[in-house]
Enzyme design. Structure first.
Site, PDB file in Angstrom:
ATOM      1  CB  CYS A 177      -0.962  -0.033   1.176  1.00 22.47           C
ATOM      2  SG  CYS A 177      -2.336   1.130   0.994  1.00 22.47           S
ATOM      3  CG  HIS A 200      -3.764  -3.751   3.164  1.00 20.34           C
ATOM      4  ND1 HIS A 200      -2.747  -3.281   3.967  1.00 20.34           N
ATOM      5  CD2 HIS A 200      -4.377  -2.658   2.643  1.00 20.34           C
ATOM      6  CE1 HIS A 200      -2.744  -1.955   3.938  1.00 20.34           C
ATOM      7  NE2 HIS A 200      -3.715  -1.554   3.145  1.00 20.34           N
ATOM      8  CD  GLU A 223      -1.526  -6.304   5.530  1.00 19.42           C
ATOM      9  OE1 GLU A 223      -1.621  -5.089   5.787  1.00 19.42           O
ATOM     10  OE2 GLU A 223      -1.155  -6.748   4.424  1.00 19.42           O
TER      11      GLU A 223
END
Length: 508
Positions: free
Chosen positions: A78, A166, A168
């Protein structure tokens, strides 16, 4: 030890990046972007986190990329992706279409080592107000969404990758695959950082560090202090003395039960009944923050008094875990105080002891896995978190022995019922709250005006966010009926259905 370095730019997801990398049995550390440690040969790769800032903001984090970029593998996520483009002369601007939430990868370069096994049309999670409009000449696109052409890229001639989504977060379908590709295939990490390896190396390190020195540790009955105690016990045996303080704010029978379980574990434990010390300083105190501080100071005073009875102690053991360490050295210093808790590495000047914190590298779920490796019983490892100030912050208003006794009975009915209904392990944390109000009721044809309690049960991973548990109506009805019938002084039971945020898990 092979390490992935995560540079934090203030993203709410930074800890989650670390957790997901550690799921690959790869050790990683989080450091502020402006406090980059020396890049040694143990550091196999660098991850640049997201950020609430735009790269064009005057106050935007400004990371010194020259320390590692082009020398070891890098993954920008990001803001990290946008920052490298911006610093290399590309074009980053506010998004025309701001991407928040789910998106689909409409194009994936299957030849890219980063995207091996990541499927086209798979879901990713976006959260950014900026977007990369033009890449510099030596940057090549490796994936796109329908709205973002440059959703991922690689820099030619370098092991430098970046993505605008993202990986994660749970909603990114192949996020764990992508991170594994980076840390295992691209960075060359072995994936050998396991609970067993942690236990072995930590015990060896503790032996070398402490030698024949004596250590005192304060036990709370919780997971962190218990696992820390067992690691120290394995390393130094009888040179560890544990102190378990009854502050009068524990659950019903907890002091006796936990003390017995510790002794069964072979630990050298001293039990201290200090109820009067705590009740005396809490008399008339109603402010939650003042309660916490009074309890914290009294605990230190009691602990210091008991520790001084021991001879030749040089170290204080603590169950500090990694989120506490991260919080104490965040990008802009410790976060705004929502509630006081122990200071990482902080000791009163009069306690002339050195600190030893064997769990300071671990997240909560990792502590439980290490505890299992050490042979601790599930009833301790799966125990719900319990606040350091105990029932004091679940009694709104001033603290009295009578109120504590009432709440202990209510809490005992609630927790034992969760276990009886096989719901305890499905709940992350549960407890009861005694409210500073009374309500009208009817018992045996007589009007009553008695106390109100609230029950709280939440689902969570690490306590950072939480949602209220949808417990069965039949269960809640049974528990409410038991409490009102069995606990003298209570005639109304409520169930808390607020989530965190905006509410906190504890009421104070």
């Amino acid at each position: 030890m092979q390490t992935i370095l995560i540079l934090d730019h203030g993203s709410q997801y930074t800890q989650l990046i670390a957790r997901k990398i550690r799921e690959q049995n790869v050790y990683c550390e989080i450091h502020p972007y402006n406090k980059i440690p020396q890049i040694t040969e143990d550091i196999k790769g660098v991850v640049l986190s997201g950020s609430p800032y735009s790269v064009t903001d005057a106050a935007a984090p400004n990371t010194d990329l020259s320390m590692f970029k082009g020398k070891i593998p890098v993954l920008g996520i990001c803001y990290g992706a946008q920052y490298m483009v911006y610093k290399s002369g590309g074009k980053v601007e506010k998004s025309v279409i701001r991407e928040y939430g789910r998106a689909k990868l409409v194009s994936v370069n299957e030849q890219s080592p980063l995207l091996k096994g990541v499927k086209q049309d798979s879901q990713v999670w976006m959260s950014h107000g900026d977007t990369i409009l033009e890449l510099p000449q030596d940057f090549e696109v490796i994936c796109s969404t329908s709205d973002v052409q440059n959703a991922g890229y690689k820099i030619k001639g370098e092991q430098t990758y970046a993505i605008q989504f993202h990986p994660e977060v749970h909603h990114s379908e192949f996020g764990s695959v992508l991170l594994r590709n980076f840390v295992i295939d691209i960075c060359g990490c072995e994936g050998s950082w396991t609970p067993a390896s942690f236990v072995k190396s930590t015990i060896e390190d503790l032996k070398n560090k402490l030698k024949d020195d004596k250590v005192v540790l304060g036990l709370s009955g919780g997971v962190d202090s218990s696992v820390a105690a067992m690691l120290l016990h394995r390393a130094i045996g009888k040179n560890l003395t544990c102190i378990f303080v009854d502050n009068g704010l524990l659950r019903k029978n907890e002091f006796e039960d936990v003390l017995q379980s510790y002794q069964n574990m072979g630990l050298n434990v001293i039990g201290v009944n200090a109820k009067k010390d705590f009740y005396s300083v809490l008399g008339g105190v109603t402010d939650p923050e003042k309660k916490r501080k009074a309890i914290g100071k009294t605990f230190i005073d009691v602990f210091d008094r008991e520790a001084n009875k021991l001879k030749d102690v040089k170290w204080l053991g603590q169950g500090t875990i990694y989120p506490d360490v991260i919080e104490s050295s965040s990008v802009k210093g410790p976060s705004q105080t929502i509630k006081s808790h122990h200071n990482v590495g902080g000791l009163p000047d009069y306690m002339k002891l050195q600190l030893v914190e064997p769990l300071r590298l671990l997240f909560k779920d990792e502590v439980r896995r290490v505890g299992k490796e050490l042979g601790l019983k599930d009833e301790l490892l799966k125990r719900h978190p319990f606040p350091g100030p105990g029932l004091a912050i679940r009694i709104l208003g001033d603290i009295t022995e009578e109120k504590v006794a009432i709440l202990q009975e209510v809490d005992n009915i609630f927790i034992s019922s969760l276990k009886h209904w096989d719901l305890y392990d499905k709940v992350w944390q549960a407890g009861a709250v005694l409210l500073p109000i009374q309500s009208v009721g009817v018992m045996g044809d007589e009007r009553t005006y008695e106390r109100v309690v609230a029950l709280r049960a939440v689902e969570s991973v690490d306590g950072m966010t939480a949602d209220w548990c949808h417990l069965p109506y039949e269960f809640l009805a049974e528990v409410s009926n038991k409490i009102i019938n069995q606990v003298k002084g209570v005639n109304r039971v409520c169930y808390d259905i607020s989530s965190k945020p905006p509410a906190t898990i504890e009421w104070e």
